[in-house]
Design an enzyme around this catalytic site. Structure first.
Site, PDB file in Angstrom:
ATOM      1  N   HIS A   1       0.829  -1.195   0.000  1.00 50.45           N
ATOM      2  CA  HIS A   1       0.000   0.000   0.000  1.00 50.45           C
ATOM      3  C   HIS A   1       0.869   1.253   0.000  1.00 50.45           C
ATOM      4  O   HIS A   1       2.067   1.198   0.294  1.00 50.45           O
ATOM      5  CB  HIS A   1      -0.955   0.022   1.188  1.00 50.45           C
ATOM      6  CG  HIS A   1      -0.364  -0.376   2.517  1.00 50.45           C
ATOM      7  ND1 HIS A   1       0.673   0.288   3.104  1.00 50.45           N
ATOM      8  CD2 HIS A   1      -0.677  -1.382   3.362  1.00 50.45           C
ATOM      9  CE1 HIS A   1       0.953  -0.285   4.260  1.00 50.45           C
ATOM     10  NE2 HIS A   1       0.164  -1.315   4.435  1.00 50.45           N
TER      11      HIS A   1
HETATM   12  P1  TYD Z   1      -2.399  -4.017   7.201  1.00 53.08           P
HETATM   13  O1  TYD Z   1      -2.412  -2.570   6.838  1.00 53.08           O
HETATM   14  O2  TYD Z   1      -2.882  -4.993   6.180  1.00 53.08           O
HETATM   15  O3  TYD Z   1      -0.982  -4.446   7.711  1.00 53.08           O
HETATM   16  P2  TYD Z   1       0.457  -4.323   6.986  1.00 53.08           P
HETATM   17  O4  TYD Z   1       0.468  -3.048   6.237  1.00 53.08           O
HETATM   18  O5  TYD Z   1       1.363  -4.247   8.113  1.00 53.08           O
HETATM   19  O6  TYD Z   1       0.648  -5.512   6.159  1.00 53.08           O
HETATM   20  O7  TYD Z   1      -3.263  -4.176   8.541  1.00 53.08           O
HETATM   21  C1  TYD Z   1      -3.809  -5.405   8.968  1.00 53.08           C
HETATM   22  C2  TYD Z   1      -5.099  -5.119   9.737  1.00 53.08           C
HETATM   23  O8  TYD Z   1      -4.833  -4.357  10.917  1.00 53.08           O
HETATM   24  C3  TYD Z   1      -6.104  -4.320   8.928  1.00 53.08           C
HETATM   25  O9  TYD Z   1      -7.408  -4.845   9.202  1.00 53.08           O
HETATM   26  C4  TYD Z   1      -6.023  -2.923   9.471  1.00 53.08           C
HETATM   27  C5  TYD Z   1      -5.569  -3.131  10.903  1.00 53.08           C
HETATM   28  N1  TYD Z   1      -4.705  -2.050  11.433  1.00 53.08           N
HETATM   29  C6  TYD Z   1      -5.196  -1.199  12.417  1.00 53.08           C
HETATM   30  O10 TYD Z   1      -6.345  -1.312  12.863  1.00 53.08           O
HETATM   31  N2  TYD Z   1      -4.373  -0.223  12.888  1.00 53.08           N
HETATM   32  C7  TYD Z   1      -3.107  -0.057  12.423  1.00 53.08           C
HETATM   33  O11 TYD Z   1      -2.379   0.860  12.881  1.00 53.08           O
HETATM   34  C8  TYD Z   1      -2.621  -0.946  11.395  1.00 53.08           C
HETATM   35  C9  TYD Z   1      -1.232  -0.782  10.834  1.00 53.08           C
HETATM   36  C10 TYD Z   1      -3.463  -1.927  10.942  1.00 53.08           C
END
Ligand code: TYD
Length: 144
Positions: free
Chosen positions: A53
């Protein structure tokens, strides 16, 4: 500015002594923003790709406080890969830069410092949409 200049590798001071190592990261001093959020990723492995992302608002610093992982970073034009393998190093990722984290060692603990509180709506999770938003791709007829 090159992508490497936009996303510098940061080296943190070590205040360790014979009792062990100590690394301090103060917001807006050792890193270019005030820290509003901290999260960490562990129990991922070498088959997993995370991230995938870009963020409209958030800036991040990624640090492997244990183990190692890699970060592939792109601005749609250039690409760099940074291996995070020391608790004293991190990489700064500004807004609107795409990142993938992968190749996690089994002991990897990837600490992420963020400039914002979590807001899912500022995450851009489709690469084509990212390219559109940074002006590198025309909108298709179906998503005008
Ligand atoms: P995601 O953004 O997919 O993680 P990464 O970028 O580390 O691979 O996040 C996984 C899940 O956690 C998603 O449902 C969103 C949630 N999340 C939060 O609620 N707060 C946060 O600060 C983060 C980073 C993720």
């Amino acid at each position: 500015m090159t992508l490497k200049e936009k996303c510098p590798v940061l080296h943190f001071g070590d205040l360790g002594d014979e009792r062990g190592k100590l690394v301090v990261i103060e917001g807006a001093q050792a890193i270019p923003f005030e820290i509003k959020r901290v999260f960490y990723i562990y129990d991922s492995d070498s088959t997993v790709v995370r991230g995938q992302h870009a963020n409209k608002e958030s800036e991040f610093v990624l640090i492997n406080v244990a183990g190692r992982s890699k970060v592939r970073i792109t601005d749609g034009k250039e690409e760099i890969i940074v291996e995070l393998n020391k608790p004293m190093m991190g990489v700064y990722i500004p807004k609107m830069i795409w990142k993938d984290m992968y190749d996690f060692s089994s002991d990897s603990v990837l600490l992420v410092l963020a400039s914002t509180h979590y807001d899912g709506s500022e995450y851009i999770r489709e690469y084509d949409r990212y390219l559109e938003l940074i002006g590198l791709k025309q909108k298709g007829p179906l998503n005008v």
